[in-house]
Write a protein that holds these residues in place. Sequence first.
Motif, PDB file in Angstrom:
ATOM      1  N   LEU A 177      47.484  43.293  31.886  1.00 39.69           N
ATOM      2  CA  LEU A 177      46.673  44.192  31.287  1.00 39.69           C
ATOM      3  C   LEU A 177      47.262  45.164  30.110  1.00 39.69           C
ATOM      4  N   LYS A 178      48.603  45.362  30.132  1.00 38.50           N
ATOM      5  CA  LYS A 178      48.950  46.115  28.979  1.00 38.50           C
ATOM      6  C   LYS A 178      49.401  45.590  27.903  1.00 38.50           C
ATOM      7  N   ASP A 179      49.065  44.345  27.668  1.00 39.45           N
ATOM      8  CA  ASP A 179      49.430  43.660  26.417  1.00 39.45           C
ATOM      9  C   ASP A 179      48.331  43.196  25.739  1.00 39.45           C
ATOM     10  N   TRP A 180      47.089  43.616  25.999  1.00 35.40           N
ATOM     11  CA  TRP A 180      45.660  43.077  25.519  1.00 35.40           C
ATOM     12  C   TRP A 180      45.656  43.397  23.990  1.00 35.40           C
ATOM     13  N   GLU A 181      45.996  44.705  23.956  1.00 40.55           N
ATOM     14  CA  GLU A 181      45.791  44.914  22.327  1.00 40.55           C
ATOM     15  C   GLU A 181      46.860  44.073  21.353  1.00 40.55           C
ATOM     16  N   LYS A 182      48.086  43.976  22.059  1.00 40.10           N
ATOM     17  CA  LYS A 182      49.022  43.340  21.192  1.00 40.10           C
ATOM     18  C   LYS A 182      48.702  41.992  20.908  1.00 40.10           C
ATOM     19  N   GLU A 183      48.330  41.269  21.822  1.00 39.15           N
ATOM     20  CA  GLU A 183      47.959  39.748  21.901  1.00 39.15           C
ATOM     21  C   GLU A 183      46.790  39.444  20.936  1.00 39.15           C
ATOM     22  N   LEU A 184      45.682  40.564  20.988  1.00 41.34           N
ATOM     23  CA  LEU A 184      44.445  40.436  20.293  1.00 41.34           C
ATOM     24  C   LEU A 184      44.908  40.453  18.846  1.00 41.34           C
TER      25      LEU A 184
ATOM     26  N   ALA B 292      49.498  41.969  36.177  1.00 41.35           N
ATOM     27  CA  ALA B 292      50.697  41.918  35.329  1.00 41.35           C
ATOM     28  C   ALA B 292      51.173  40.279  34.925  1.00 41.35           C
ATOM     29  N   VAL B 293      50.496  39.671  35.881  1.00 36.99           N
ATOM     30  CA  VAL B 293      50.827  38.004  35.723  1.00 36.99           C
ATOM     31  C   VAL B 293      49.533  37.432  35.827  1.00 36.99           C
ATOM     32  N   PRO B 294      48.291  37.533  35.297  1.00 35.83           N
ATOM     33  CA  PRO B 294      47.169  36.923  35.778  1.00 35.83           C
ATOM     34  C   PRO B 294      46.976  35.672  35.677  1.00 35.83           C
ATOM     35  N   ASN B 295      47.874  34.785  35.027  1.00 31.00           N
ATOM     36  CA  ASN B 295      47.825  33.427  35.008  1.00 31.00           C
ATOM     37  C   ASN B 295      48.608  32.800  36.019  1.00 31.00           C
ATOM     38  N   ASP B 296      49.271  33.483  36.880  1.00 26.42           N
ATOM     39  CA  ASP B 296      49.916  32.990  38.216  1.00 26.42           C
ATOM     40  C   ASP B 296      49.079  32.864  39.356  1.00 26.42           C
ATOM     41  N   TRP B 297      48.565  31.753  39.576  1.00 28.43           N
ATOM     42  CA  TRP B 297      47.694  31.484  40.733  1.00 28.43           C
ATOM     43  C   TRP B 297      48.543  31.519  42.116  1.00 28.43           C
ATOM     44  N   GLY B 298      49.843  31.272  41.948  1.00 30.37           N
ATOM     45  CA  GLY B 298      50.507  31.134  43.126  1.00 30.37           C
ATOM     46  C   GLY B 298      51.256  32.546  43.734  1.00 30.37           C
ATOM     47  N   LEU B 299      50.585  33.595  42.939  1.00 28.84           N
ATOM     48  CA  LEU B 299      51.210  35.141  43.334  1.00 28.84           C
ATOM     49  C   LEU B 299      50.916  35.377  44.603  1.00 28.84           C
ATOM     50  N   GLU B 300      51.847  35.931  45.746  1.00 24.37           N
ATOM     51  CA  GLU B 300      51.747  36.280  47.004  1.00 24.37           C
ATOM     52  C   GLU B 300      51.475  38.037  46.950  1.00 24.37           C
ATOM     53  N   GLY B 301      50.708  38.392  47.765  1.00 26.92           N
ATOM     54  CA  GLY B 301      50.429  39.842  47.934  1.00 26.92           C
ATOM     55  C   GLY B 301      49.286  40.159  48.724  1.00 26.92           C
ATOM     56  N   SER B 302      49.104  41.509  48.762  1.00 24.51           N
ATOM     57  CA  SER B 302      47.967  41.860  49.414  1.00 24.51           C
ATOM     58  C   SER B 302      46.647  41.859  48.568  1.00 24.51           C
ATOM     59  N   VAL B 303      45.538  41.997  49.128  1.00 23.28           N
ATOM     60  CA  VAL B 303      44.266  42.130  48.490  1.00 23.28           C
ATOM     61  C   VAL B 303      44.025  43.416  47.715  1.00 23.28           C
TER      62      VAL B 303
END
Length: 310
Positions: free
Chosen positions: A198-205, A234-245
């Motif tokens: 989320l915080k990196d969109w401007e830099k990556e674009l 923070a890690v939208p590519n990590d489909w294995g991330l564990e956590g709450s909804v």
Amino acid sequence: MQFIKGFTFAPFAIRGSYKKKETYKSLDNLKERVGINFIILVPNGLQDTPQSEEICYTSNLTVSDEELEDIIAYAKKIGLRVALKPTANCKNGTWRAHINFFDEDVHCEPKWTNWFKSYTDFQLHYARIAEKTGCEMFIAGCEMVMSERREKEWRKLISDIREIYKGLVSYNTDKYQEHNVKWWDCVDIISSSGYYPLKDWEKELDRIEKVVNKFNKPFFFAEAGCMSTKGSSAVPNDWGLEGSVDLEEQANWYETMFESALKREWISGFAMWDWAGNQYSLNKAESNKGYDVYGKPAEIVIKKYYDMEM
């Protein structure tokens, strides 16, 4: 090119999936609820391991040609443009980005030469279907990071596709790799997977914009998405991330992506990841932690932006 307001629909579906009534109902829901004008269909090609040379696309783990053609026809009937993106995966679960071989052919070792022959057969099979059914775009694979340095083979593949398919041709590179592909000049559209924090969109674009300007090609995100799991933005590519909804975190990620991306005139659209062919019931949306947006606040965010004139 008309702005792409898209979704990947029912990717890697097994044989028979596209024959089910619920799959067609899900596609209707996607169009009606989100306001899309474009879908990407992803036929599945499978190799045993990252070092296997043969790709299979005729088993029960891949939809049949007949059902694929039927759902393309239906999508077009309801006013959608369609892209085919045949994608190779490994049966042992290794991510396809790690498919790799020695740079030089070595006796008794698996070889790029053999793999590209099989990969070309795979791609051309679906290029013929794309041409036959009038698909508006053909995307010659997805996130094949280790293979992208094989410039000669990729240029030959794109050339072979163009002999069969007369529509727009693209290739979907992975996040952070846009500047590493040296052969963007041979495709019509640059595309990539936009799983940026989320915080990196401007830099990556900013970084991607330099690539787009260098090659003077249209660009769209052939994938983009974030799970509704706490911490996923923070890690939208990590489909294995564990956590709450966390439904709001997912929605905020999409809001930030759109607000950042739509300031850039060179971005020609999005195809979000992903919309399932068999949807959960709406009363389960608030407990779903995946990339799905069906019935979640993120769905409303996407529709808001897709309803805009672009």
